[in-house]
Motif scaffolding. Structure first.
Motif, PDB file in Angstrom:
ATOM      1  N   ASP B  30      -1.528   1.755   4.539  1.00 51.54           N
ATOM      2  CA  ASP B  30      -0.666   2.597   3.701  1.00 51.54           C
ATOM      3  C   ASP B  30       0.381   3.293   4.570  1.00 51.54           C
ATOM      4  O   ASP B  30       0.730   4.448   4.352  1.00 51.54           O
ATOM      5  CB  ASP B  30      -1.521   3.613   2.933  1.00 51.54           C
ATOM      6  CG  ASP B  30      -0.760   4.246   1.777  1.00 51.54           C
ATOM      7  OD1 ASP B  30       0.287   3.691   1.372  1.00 51.54           O
ATOM      8  OD2 ASP B  30      -1.210   5.290   1.276  1.00 51.54           O
ATOM      9  N   ALA B  33       3.610   4.869   3.204  1.00 46.74           N
ATOM     10  CA  ALA B  33       3.487   6.188   2.570  1.00 46.74           C
ATOM     11  C   ALA B  33       3.434   7.265   3.643  1.00 46.74           C
ATOM     12  O   ALA B  33       4.127   8.278   3.574  1.00 46.74           O
ATOM     13  CB  ALA B  33       2.248   6.253   1.697  1.00 46.74           C
ATOM     14  N   LYS B 228       6.421   9.243   8.615  1.00 47.15           N
ATOM     15  CA  LYS B 228       6.326   7.779   8.530  1.00 47.15           C
ATOM     16  C   LYS B 228       6.608   7.181   9.902  1.00 47.15           C
ATOM     17  O   LYS B 228       6.762   5.985  10.065  1.00 47.15           O
ATOM     18  CB  LYS B 228       7.320   7.246   7.498  1.00 47.15           C
ATOM     19  CG  LYS B 228       7.067   7.719   6.065  1.00 47.15           C
ATOM     20  CD  LYS B 228       8.009   7.029   5.105  1.00 47.15           C
ATOM     21  CE  LYS B 228       8.175   7.771   3.796  1.00 47.15           C
ATOM     22  NZ  LYS B 228       7.002   7.743   2.929  1.00 47.15           N
ATOM     23  N   ARG B 361      -1.435   1.522  -1.059  1.00 50.27           N
ATOM     24  CA  ARG B 361      -0.818   2.335  -2.084  1.00 50.27           C
ATOM     25  C   ARG B 361      -0.776   1.514  -3.361  1.00 50.27           C
ATOM     26  O   ARG B 361      -0.497   0.322  -3.320  1.00 50.27           O
ATOM     27  CB  ARG B 361       0.599   2.713  -1.634  1.00 50.27           C
ATOM     28  CG  ARG B 361       1.459   3.385  -2.680  1.00 50.27           C
ATOM     29  CD  ARG B 361       1.158   4.865  -2.811  1.00 50.27           C
ATOM     30  NE  ARG B 361       1.786   5.391  -4.029  1.00 50.27           N
ATOM     31  CZ  ARG B 361       3.021   5.874  -4.066  1.00 50.27           C
ATOM     32  NH1 ARG B 361       3.747   5.930  -2.984  1.00 50.27           N
ATOM     33  NH2 ARG B 361       3.533   6.322  -5.206  1.00 50.27           N
ATOM     34  N   HIS B 365       5.455   3.405  -6.663  1.00 46.71           N
ATOM     35  CA  HIS B 365       6.061   3.666  -5.347  1.00 46.71           C
ATOM     36  C   HIS B 365       7.341   4.496  -5.430  1.00 46.71           C
ATOM     37  O   HIS B 365       8.256   4.332  -4.608  1.00 46.71           O
ATOM     38  CB  HIS B 365       6.334   2.345  -4.609  1.00 46.71           C
ATOM     39  CG  HIS B 365       5.185   1.392  -4.682  1.00 46.71           C
ATOM     40  ND1 HIS B 365       3.961   1.681  -4.118  1.00 46.71           N
ATOM     41  CD2 HIS B 365       5.049   0.196  -5.297  1.00 46.71           C
ATOM     42  CE1 HIS B 365       3.132   0.679  -4.382  1.00 46.71           C
ATOM     43  NE2 HIS B 365       3.757  -0.220  -5.088  1.00 46.71           N
TER      44      HIS B 365
END
Lengths: 157, 408
Positions: B30, B33, B228, B361, B365
């Protein structure tokens, strides 16, 4: 808890072949339920006769938990009075949040298959959405959501 | 080019071996995210907070100097990381969303008027749509949309035809968070500049995965987030060309963004401080500085090469599974695989993958126009980082196949 335990045959079966799926021709009551977190979106139609749910139908886009919950709900409340249906809404909500009394557990019968959902907080709303939508339809609210005041698990989104 | 020693690098991330999910090894997919943080960043944050913290740009005491140095060094690290010409072109924000809102308010409110147009792409994250819609609503301007094809690639012919004398700005994602498409931003910026239009690039999904050189791209604004990028949440960057930033109005007023204040008139500070009102998130900024140094130490080209090999392998394994549909098949992609399994809802897939220790995820989105374009309510998204392995791809593929069989 592993979610696998929740995906039992009865839930998978209702997901594959949902009961009372579609729309009613002339509903007396109707509501639309949305779970903005995952995009679950269902339409629920009811035909009430003398304060009893004579016919019920749902359709929409949702995950297996939500669809199976809606399908089982529709089978269980058909033929019940508004008062009884309201009590079941309360009971299911309590079940999904792990707060059901012994009496409520008995009332819920085969819906107890959803008991494990209480350990999957991110999925509680999926199971509860059809019941919120039923409550909204019975009480003439045209749309409902699992957010805000009606949130069964505040802060879980 | 030597390869990264992935097994050794995984040791930098405590979460990867210390956290078990349902008794299984964590397979963290993930990353689009939020990525995990290496101990080098965690240690730097702890050291700053333990020994170097005070308020910045104010005190004359030792700790205030230390904190100011740490904060401004982080800015320099970021400047080198994206190859900006000057430190003052690097503004600390709270994240990508904050950075884009800063441009929408500071630049947009002064430069966009009634009847003007802003060009966005169909693959934007809501963060690069909503601030512009709010601006357009306020100003009576409108948004024009660059369409995307079935593979997830932008239609560049349609893009070129959207320009007219009312076009004020182009806002495009460097990499689509929902599809993984790497947009040809350099070429698109050249097209915009030929019309005299500035370009904001949302780089949230790009900076951790390929070399980004803002001067080579020739972009006017470039926005991204720390979390990120193996850094902390609460920090992000707006890069802006100095000439544009000089003309841009501050969005937030307060301390540190002024040169002098009286009730008659306030003189704003110089850039970048003009845009950093109040005490900034110093510790997250220092963490971000450490994160970009860590990543630079690995070498972005090596990171990109490994992630591309994971993308190729993951695409091969998943597309071989009956009923799996990959959404986003652009020729140039980052290591993001959005997919669905037949009619199984992504949320069911996500819960069942979690049983196997796999974090993905699921949902729209924050890119609902993309979901609508491909006719799906949501997708499952596996997004890779350099610390992921081929064995983890195998675990994912095995779990996906198991879920497919469960719902058959």
């Amino acid at each position: 808890m592993e979610s696998r335990q929740l995906y039992q045959e009865v839930i998978l079966d209702h997901n594959r072949k949902p009961r009372n799926y579609g729309r009613l021709e002339s509903p007396t009551h109707h509501s639309e339920g949305v779970n903005p977190l995952c995009g679950d979106h269902i339409f629920l139609d009811l035909a009430l006769e003398a304060q009893t749910i004579a016919r019920i139908s749902f359709e929409g886009q949702s995950c297996a938990i939500c669809k199976a919950s809606a399908s089982m709900m529709s089978s269980v409340v058909k033929g019940r009075s508004v008062l009884e249906a309201d009590r079941m809404v309360e009971g299911f909500r309590a079940l999904a949040t792990g707060q059901a009394s012994a009496e409520q557990m008995t009332d819920l019968g085969r819906l107890r298959v959803f008991e494990g959902i209480k350990d999957l907080p991110s999925r509680v709303k999926c199971a509860v959405l059809p019941w919120h939508t039923l409550h909204a339809a019975l009480h003439a609210e045209s749309a409902t959501t699992t957010e805000g005041d009606a949130d069964p698990v505040p802060g879980s989104a | 080019m030597t390869m990264l020693d992935i097994e050794r690098l995984r040791g930098d991330f405590p979460v990867l071996d210390q956290v078990k999910v349902n008794g299984r090894d964590l397979v963290y997919l993930d990353n689009a995210a939020s990525s995990q943080m290496p101990r080098q960043v965690i240690d730097r944050i702890a050291r700053y907070q333990s020994l170097e913290h005070a308020n910045i740009h104010r005190g004359v005491h030792h700790l205030s100097d230390a904190a100011t140095t740490a904060y401004e060094s982080a800015r320099s690290s970021v400047r080198r990381f994206i190859n900006a010409a000057e430190d003052r072109e690097v503004i600390f924000t709270s994240g990508t969303t904050d950075a884009i809102n800063l441009v929408a308010h500071g630049w947009g409110r002064a430069c966009v008027g009634e009847g003007d147009e802003i060009i966005l792409s169909e693959v934007e994250h809501h963060a690069n749509i909503v601030p512009w819609q709010m601006l357009c609503e306020e100003k009576g301007a409108r948004i024009r949309v660059i369409p995307v094809d079935d593979r997830g690639e932008l239609d560049l012919v349609a893009y070129a035809s959207l320009f007219n004398e009312r076009t004020r700005l182009v806002g495009i994602a460097h990499v689509s968070n929902a599809l993984g498409t790497v947009n040809p931003v350099r070429e698109m910026i050249a097209t915009a500049h030929a019309h005299g239009v500035p370009v904001l690039v949302d780089g949230a999904q790009a900076v951790a995965h390929e070399v980004v050189d803002v001067q080579a791209l020739d972009c006017d604004f470039y926005a991204f987030s720390g979390h990120k990028l193996y850094g902390p949440t609460g920090i992000g960057i707006l890069y802006g060309r100095a000439a544009l930033l000089e003309r841009m109005r501050p969005f937030k007023g307060g301390g540190d963004m002024i040169l002098s204040v009286s009730f008659e008139k306030t003189t704003y500070n110089i850039i970048p401080h003009k845009f950093e009102a109040g005490t900034p998130p110093i510790m997250p900024a220092v963490g971000l500085g450490a994160a970009v140094e860590y990543l630079s130490g690995l070498g972005l080209a090596k990171v990109a090469a490994w992630e591309q090999s994971l993308l190729a392998y993951g695409t091969e394994r998943l597309s071989a599974i009956q009923g799996v549909r990959i959404i986003g098949t652009a020729r140039h992609k980052a290591a993001v695989i959005s997919f669905n399994i037949a009619d199984v809802h992504p949320h069911d897939v996500g819960s069942l993958l979690n049983d196997e220790g796999i974090a993905v995820r699921t949902g729209h989105h924050c890119a609902q126009p993309v979901m609508k374009r491909y006719g799906v309510p949501a997708t499952v998204r596996a997004s890779f980082a350099f610390y992921n392995t081929r064995a983890e791809v195998d675990t994912l593929a095995g779990a996906v196949d198991k879920i497919r069989r469960l719902f058959e």
